[in-house]
Design a protein around this motif. Structure first.
Motif, PDB file in Angstrom:
ATOM      1  N   TYR A   1       0.799  -1.226   0.000  1.00 36.19           N
ATOM      2  CA  TYR A   1       0.000   0.000   0.000  1.00 36.19           C
ATOM      3  C   TYR A   1       0.834   1.279   0.000  1.00 36.19           C
ATOM      4  CZ  TYR A   1       0.564  -0.218   5.156  1.00 36.19           C
ATOM      5  OH  TYR A   1       1.060  -0.297   6.435  1.00 36.19           O
ATOM      6  N   PHE A   2       2.177   1.135  -0.050  1.00 38.57           N
ATOM      7  CA  PHE A   2       3.044   2.283  -0.282  1.00 38.57           C
ATOM      8  C   PHE A   2       3.971   1.970  -1.452  1.00 38.57           C
ATOM      9  CE2 PHE A   2       2.002   3.975   3.972  1.00 38.57           C
ATOM     10  CZ  PHE A   2       1.925   5.331   3.659  1.00 38.57           C
ATOM     11  N   VAL A   3       4.271   2.977  -2.259  1.00 40.82           N
ATOM     12  CA  VAL A   3       5.164   2.801  -3.402  1.00 40.82           C
ATOM     13  C   VAL A   3       6.270   3.839  -3.324  1.00 40.82           C
ATOM     14  CG1 VAL A   3       3.737   4.303  -4.868  1.00 40.82           C
ATOM     15  CG2 VAL A   3       5.268   2.635  -5.929  1.00 40.82           C
ATOM     16  N   ALA A   4       7.512   3.420  -3.640  1.00 41.77           N
ATOM     17  CA  ALA A   4       8.648   4.339  -3.630  1.00 41.77           C
ATOM     18  C   ALA A   4       8.678   5.134  -4.917  1.00 41.77           C
ATOM     19  CB  ALA A   4       9.955   3.556  -3.470  1.00 41.77           C
ATOM     20  N   ALA A   5       8.966   6.442  -4.813  1.00 43.61           N
ATOM     21  CA  ALA A   5       8.953   7.329  -5.976  1.00 43.61           C
ATOM     22  C   ALA A   5      10.270   8.078  -6.079  1.00 43.61           C
ATOM     23  CB  ALA A   5       7.801   8.330  -5.876  1.00 43.61           C
ATOM     24  N   GLY A   6      10.728   8.278  -7.325  1.00 45.95           N
ATOM     25  CA  GLY A   6      11.943   9.034  -7.579  1.00 45.95           C
ATOM     26  C   GLY A   6      11.677  10.522  -7.550  1.00 45.95           C
ATOM     27  N   PRO A   7      12.685  11.335  -7.864  1.00 42.16           N
ATOM     28  CA  PRO A   7      12.521  12.795  -7.861  1.00 42.16           C
ATOM     29  C   PRO A   7      11.557  13.243  -8.932  1.00 42.16           C
ATOM     30  CG  PRO A   7      14.638  12.191  -8.804  1.00 42.16           C
ATOM     31  CD  PRO A   7      14.057  10.932  -8.240  1.00 42.16           C
ATOM     32  N   ALA A   8      11.036  14.445  -8.781  1.00 45.54           N
ATOM     33  CA  ALA A   8      10.007  14.962  -9.686  1.00 45.54           C
ATOM     34  C   ALA A   8      10.525  15.176 -11.100  1.00 45.54           C
ATOM     35  CB  ALA A   8       9.442  16.264  -9.139  1.00 45.54           C
ATOM     36  N   GLY A   9      11.815  15.381 -11.304  1.00 50.39           N
ATOM     37  CA  GLY A   9      12.338  15.589 -12.649  1.00 50.39           C
ATOM     38  C   GLY A   9      13.789  15.185 -12.733  1.00 50.39           C
ATOM     39  N   GLY A  10      14.250  14.845 -13.933  1.00 52.96           N
ATOM     40  CA  GLY A  10      15.636  14.468 -14.142  1.00 52.96           C
ATOM     41  C   GLY A  10      15.879  13.011 -13.829  1.00 52.96           C
ATOM     42  N   PRO A  11      17.097  12.514 -14.079  1.00 51.21           N
ATOM     43  CA  PRO A  11      17.421  11.114 -13.813  1.00 51.21           C
ATOM     44  C   PRO A  11      17.209  10.768 -12.344  1.00 51.21           C
ATOM     45  CG  PRO A  11      19.121  12.179 -15.136  1.00 51.21           C
ATOM     46  CD  PRO A  11      18.210  13.264 -14.681  1.00 51.21           C
ATOM     47  N   ALA A  12      16.706   9.587 -12.112  1.00 52.09           N
ATOM     48  CA  ALA A  12      16.406   9.166 -10.746  1.00 52.09           C
ATOM     49  C   ALA A  12      17.650   8.577 -10.103  1.00 52.09           C
ATOM     50  CB  ALA A  12      15.279   8.138 -10.747  1.00 52.09           C
ATOM     51  N   ALA A  13      18.096   9.182  -9.017  1.00 53.30           N
ATOM     52  CA  ALA A  13      19.247   8.666  -8.279  1.00 53.30           C
ATOM     53  C   ALA A  13      18.793   7.715  -7.183  1.00 53.30           C
ATOM     54  CB  ALA A  13      20.027   9.826  -7.669  1.00 53.30           C
ATOM     55  N   GLY A  14      17.508   7.503  -7.092  1.00 53.78           N
ATOM     56  CA  GLY A  14      16.943   6.670  -6.043  1.00 53.78           C
ATOM     57  C   GLY A  14      15.655   7.290  -5.559  1.00 53.78           C
ATOM     58  N   PRO A  15      14.867   6.539  -4.791  1.00 51.90           N
ATOM     59  CA  PRO A  15      13.595   7.081  -4.304  1.00 51.90           C
ATOM     60  C   PRO A  15      13.812   8.238  -3.340  1.00 51.90           C
ATOM     61  CG  PRO A  15      14.081   4.970  -3.267  1.00 51.90           C
ATOM     62  CD  PRO A  15      15.093   5.155  -4.352  1.00 51.90           C
TER      63      PRO A  15
END
Length: 503
Positions: A432-446
């Motif tokens: 019921y929770f999901v990890a999300a990356g940054p709002a813009g640009g390459p994702a360095a991690g959640p």
């Protein structure tokens, strides 16, 4: 040896009778495993590189959220469906693999026609008409940005099947998709059952598909270690010629109703185990679909199955008669019951809870979502900051920013679904929770975690209440659960278990 009469049978030792009974029972219930199959979506196949896929992680989650909302709009608005009672005759159990993919659904493989043509189909418990891409003239508009993926799409060719027939207008199967009298049918042809059944149009939340209803032989191909079930002849299925915004595969309807796969195959029970989303588009692992009684593998302990009554919508008419309504009695967050409106629990044209394999993130009506989200924030108790940029980018909320520093642990409240009869589904946090990356640009991690639940924006001047179910339990929340649809006893069973090694 003379036949054993009832009198002679009475003279047999009880242990011998028990042996015969167990032998016959195990033979009737033996499960047949089908070959593992992996269904890659066109969008994923078209990804230029792993780095590009990683950089679009935000887009991926926002697309799943948008698709879940669109699906909810379809299920709440609905379209005409038929209803069928469960059959009393059941074939041997059949197993097949399920795979998650970027459209948020799960797929398995069938073969259609004579000679058989292999086809992937999506498992859909929220509808009952099955269809496949059909004929060399098949068009799928806005379905993929990759020409190579579209050219590799599996399409059924009726002209290559000696057992393929157009369904006639006076065939009862035609009434599954058309409520009009047979006298309104056109004179476009004849296949022994009267004029050809008029074309169908099925509208989904994100698109549509249309074509002609045909009947043909359906085959379920097992692995080399299992015996093949008998072909299912005269299986009615949609031959779609035009689709809009659909995945590159067909659909297998598992909802309530005469056209559904369980109904046509006379299966009073089916079950599945949905693989964790961690294995998205991974061909090395799979979940499982079972038609018939699910057998516990030798040497493995059977865990307790909890059962929930399946309810009928108070309206008792399409489209709601197709859905699997659950006898939900409450939702708890952090061990505390959430005060919810009665419409969350009463199956009607504007309430109740259903379970759906075709919805990714669980949908909550605004009248239900607002108190649940508020309870979640209250249980967090201000320990973590809200991440507004991630919420705006994903369309999911609430989202909480991860604590700074490596390996920062988060303490999150429990989420429980409670049902009539005492059954409780205690969801693990990854459901019921999901990890999300940054709002813009390459994702360095959640950078944040978000509640994997979607809801409508409340209507202006209103509370957002609308027709259709108030709660739709999606596949994200069902991952790593064995879900059993006992149609004969009108109940749904569930137990938490790994659907694949290390899942």
């Amino acid at each position: 040896m003379p036949p054993i009469t009832s009198k002679a049978a009475a003279m047999l030792p009880c242990s011998l009778l028990l042996f015969f009974f167990l032998l016959l029972s195990s033979a009737a219930a033996a499960a047949i495993k089908l070959p593992l199959y992996r269904h890659l979506p066109a969008a994923a196949a078209a990804s230029p590189s792993a780095a590009a896929a990683e950089s679009t992680h935000h887009h991926h989650l926002s697309r799943l959220a948008a698709a879940s909302l669109a699906r909810a709009a379809h299920l709440k608005g609905g379209h005409g469906h038929a209803h069928a009672e469960p059959s009393s005759q059941a074939p041997a159990a059949v197993r097949t693999a399920l795979y998650p993919h970027s459209y948020g659904g799960y797929a398995f493989s069938v073969s259609l026609g004579t000679p058989p043509q292999p086809l992937p189909v999506l498992l859909d418990t929220g509808s009952h008409l099955s269809w496949v891409p059909c004929t060399s003239s098949y068009q799928c508009r806005n379905c993929s940005s990759s020409p190579s993926a579209m050219s590799a799409m599996a399409v059924f060719h009726p002209k290559n099947s000696s057992s393929s027939r157009l369904v006639g207008c006076r065939n009862p199967a035609c009434r599954w998709i058309h409520s009009k009298s047979p006298s309104t049918c056109g004179s476009t042809g004849n296949n022994g059952n009267g004029d050809v059944c008029p074309p169908y149009l099925v509208v989904y939340g994100s698109g549509s598909t249309s074509g002609l209803l045909i009947s043909d032989t359906l085959r379920l191909s097992p692995s080399s270690s299992s015996s093949a079930p008998a072909p299912f002849r005269n299986f009615a299925i949609g031959c779609s010629i035009v689709s809009v915004h659909q995945p590159p595969s067909g659909l297998a309807g598992f909802g309530r109703g005469a056209p559904s796969v369980p109904s046509q195959l006379k299966v009073p029970k089916f079950s599945y185990c949905l693989l964790s989303r961690r294995f998205d588009d991974n061909s090395a692992v799979s979940g499982e679909l079972v038609l018939g009684d699910a057998m516990v593998p030798a040497g493995k302990k059977k865990t307790t199955m909890q059962y929930v009554p399946l309810l009928n919508n108070a309206a008792s008419k399409p489209p709601y008669s197709v859905y699997y309504y659950l006898a939900l009695t409450g939702i708890s967050v952090g061990g505390k019951p959430v005060n919810l409106p009665s419409r969350a629990f009463v199956p009607s044209s504007g309430g109740g809870a259903i379970i759906d394999s075709g919805t990714t993130f669980t949908y909550l009506d605004p009248t239900v979502f607002k108190p649940v989200a508020a309870a979640m924030e209250s249980a967090v108790g201000g320990r973590y900051n809200r991440s507004r940029p991630v919420e705006d980018a994903l369309g999911l909320r609430p989202c909480f920013a991860l604590p700074p520093g490596p390996g920062g642990a988060m303490e999150l409240p429990d989420l429980e679904l409670k049902f009539k009869g005492g059954a409780v589904m205690r969801l693990p946090v990854e459901n019921y929770f999901v990890a999300a990356g940054p709002a813009g640009g390459p994702a360095a991690g959640p950078v944040a975690i978000c509640l994997a639940v979607v809801s409508d924006l409340p209507a202006s001047g209103g509370d957002g209440a609308a027709a259709g179910p108030a709660i739709i339990l999606g596949s994200f929340q069902q991952q790593n659960y064995h879900i059993e649809y006992d149609l004969g006893k009108e109940r749904l069973g569930f137990r938490q278990q790994p659907c694949a090694p290390k899942s």
